[in-house]
Design an enzyme around this catalytic site. Structure first.
Site, PDB file in Angstrom:
ATOM      1  N   VAL A   1       0.835  -1.204   0.000  1.00 46.00           N
ATOM      2  CA  VAL A   1       0.000   0.000   0.000  1.00 46.00           C
ATOM      3  C   VAL A   1       0.873   1.259   0.000  1.00 46.00           C
ATOM      4  O   VAL A   1       0.557   2.247  -0.658  1.00 46.00           O
ATOM      5  CB  VAL A   1      -0.967  -0.014   1.205  1.00 46.00           C
ATOM      6  N   GLU A   2       2.012   1.220   0.709  1.00 47.60           N
ATOM      7  CA  GLU A   2       2.862   2.419   0.798  1.00 47.60           C
ATOM      8  C   GLU A   2       3.616   2.722  -0.501  1.00 47.60           C
ATOM      9  O   GLU A   2       3.772   3.880  -0.869  1.00 47.60           O
ATOM     10  CB  GLU A   2       3.870   2.276   1.944  1.00 47.60           C
ATOM     11  N   SER A   3       4.105   1.687  -1.173  1.00 46.68           N
ATOM     12  CA  SER A   3       4.952   1.960  -2.349  1.00 46.68           C
ATOM     13  C   SER A   3       4.815   0.917  -3.456  1.00 46.68           C
ATOM     14  O   SER A   3       5.706   0.801  -4.288  1.00 46.68           O
ATOM     15  CB  SER A   3       6.429   2.029  -1.912  1.00 46.68           C
TER      16      SER A   3
END
Ligand code: CA
Length: 400
Positions: free
Chosen positions: A126-128
């Site tokens: 989800v972050e990267s």
């Protein structure tokens, strides 16, 4: 006689000159701000050489970063819209492929920190997008821009000093220190202060590299979740089915008690016999229902959003081979930002809510909505809709 076009051009020239003057003023204020940082940076052990290298070529604020701070979104994306993007079929496939190349690393990380591989992978996803899109905004310039503008008090000035400390330690060079416009860095999107406290060197090269090292990134996520209080004995939560006539007013308790009251996992698996949970109905009754544990709150500690935590939890399940959500989402969204703010004001004046009037949904507002619903004899699903807002406003508005 001058043509209209020439007049326009002259006008543009004039406003262009005024604009240039304004910008020169802003640039010199920015440079003065950077100069004034030197004593505090030195007090943290940042040498003049590191300071010079960090700000080399930075002579003006980043106007794109400033523009982002003015873009205050009032639109609250429904959780199901967020899930469609965050837990797409493509992301699940990419995550499973990445997991297959990192089996040993993920096992070692779970062994050391007690956080399951799929949960760590899901946050990375989800972050990267598993390291594929970590953001390419230079961190020092972004933080200096936000700090010089006084955005959010001294928060960004402190983060800028933390970023300089990272450079001083030699974990990363200024040209590689990048991330999002608001200073979150690398594949795990840590602010510099979080990096200093939580990042780990897991591949053993002596550097904590959340920009290029998958093992360092994954272990840093796990170390942070452990520090936030991840309980290895619990899942984040489960999609469940509620029995007919389930008493929504009793929405928190032991998992064993939920089982005794007829609540079942949507995928047919058993609920644990130990641990506590509470019922989370992000789309109201009839939409997917979840029993969430304290680990859900741990994920919210990484990024304070119900939608984020649910996306991470569900993506973790999917990466671990779990099925899609069983229940359908509703057609109508919940309240938007202004609506949520009105609801917060209304519930506060009813004596049920003492949190911020920030237009954001979260556990505190959910709790207040449930208490209101119980008091009013409504089904206590904790879901903030326009109908509920109308009910609250009707009850709490001053009468003529
Ligand atoms: Ca390393």
């Amino acid at each position: 006689m001058l043509s209209r076009r020439a007049l326009l051009a002259a006008g543009l020239c004039f406003s262009g000159a005024a604009h240039a003057k304004e910008r020169a003023r802003a640039d010199s204020a920015f440079l003065a701000f950077v100069e004034a940082l030197r004593p505090d940076a030195a007090a943290r052990g940042v040498t003049p050489q590191t300071f010079e290298a960090a700000f080399r070529g930075i002579v003006a604020p980043d106007s794109a970063v400033l523009a982002r701070t003015h873009r205050q979104s009032e639109f609250v994306r429904p959780v199901w819209d967020y899930l469609v993007g965050a837990v797409s079929g493509g992301r699940i496939a990419r995550g499973r492929a990445r997991a297959a190349t990192l089996v040993t690393t993920l096992q070692a990380i779970e062994g050391r920190y007690g956080v399951p591989g799929p949960v760590v992978l899901a946050i990375w996803g989800v972050e990267s997008d598993f390291g594929a899109s970590a953001g390419d905004v230079p961190t020092i310039r972004a933080l200096a821009t936000l700090a010089a503008a006084g955005h959010r008090g001294t928060l960004f000035r402190d983060e800028l000093l933390a970023a300089l400390t990272i450079l001083q330690r030699g974990d990363v060079t200024p040209d590689r220190m990048s991330g999002s416009w608001a200073g979150a860095m690398g594949q795990v999107q840590f602010l510099p202060s979080t990096y200093l406290a939580q990042a780990v060197d897991f591949d053993g090269d002596g550097h904590r590299d959340i920009w290029a090292s998958a093992p360092d990134s994954l272990a840093s996520i796990a170390a942070y979740l452990k520090d936030l209080g991840w309980d290895p004995a619990l899942s984040w939560g489960y999609e469940v089915r509620l029995p007919e006539g389930f008493d929504l007013a009793r929405y928190a308790g032991d998992l064993a008690d939920f089982t005794a009251r007829g609540v079942r996992r949507a995928d047919g698996g058993p609920l644990p016999s130990r641990g506590r949970a509470s019922l989370f109905l992000p789309g109201g009754l009839g939409a997917p229902a979840f029993l969430i544990t304290d680990n859900f709150e741990v994920i919210r500690g990484y990024n304070t959003s119900d939608s984020y935590a649910l996306a991470v939890g569900h993506l973790a399940d999917r990466l671990g081979g779990g099925p899609p959500l069983a229940a359908p989402w509703p057609a109508a969204p919940g309240l938007d930002g202004p609506g949520l703010r009105k609801l917060q004001v209304g519930l506060a004046s009813a004596g049920l809510y003492d949190g911020p009037t920030d237009g954001r949904a979260g556990p505190k507002l959910r709790e207040a909505v449930r208490r209101y619903q119980i008091r009013a004899g409504l089904p206590a699903d904790g879901y903030a809709t326009a109908t509920l807002l109308a009910h609250v406003v009707g009850q709490t508005a001053p009468r003529p």
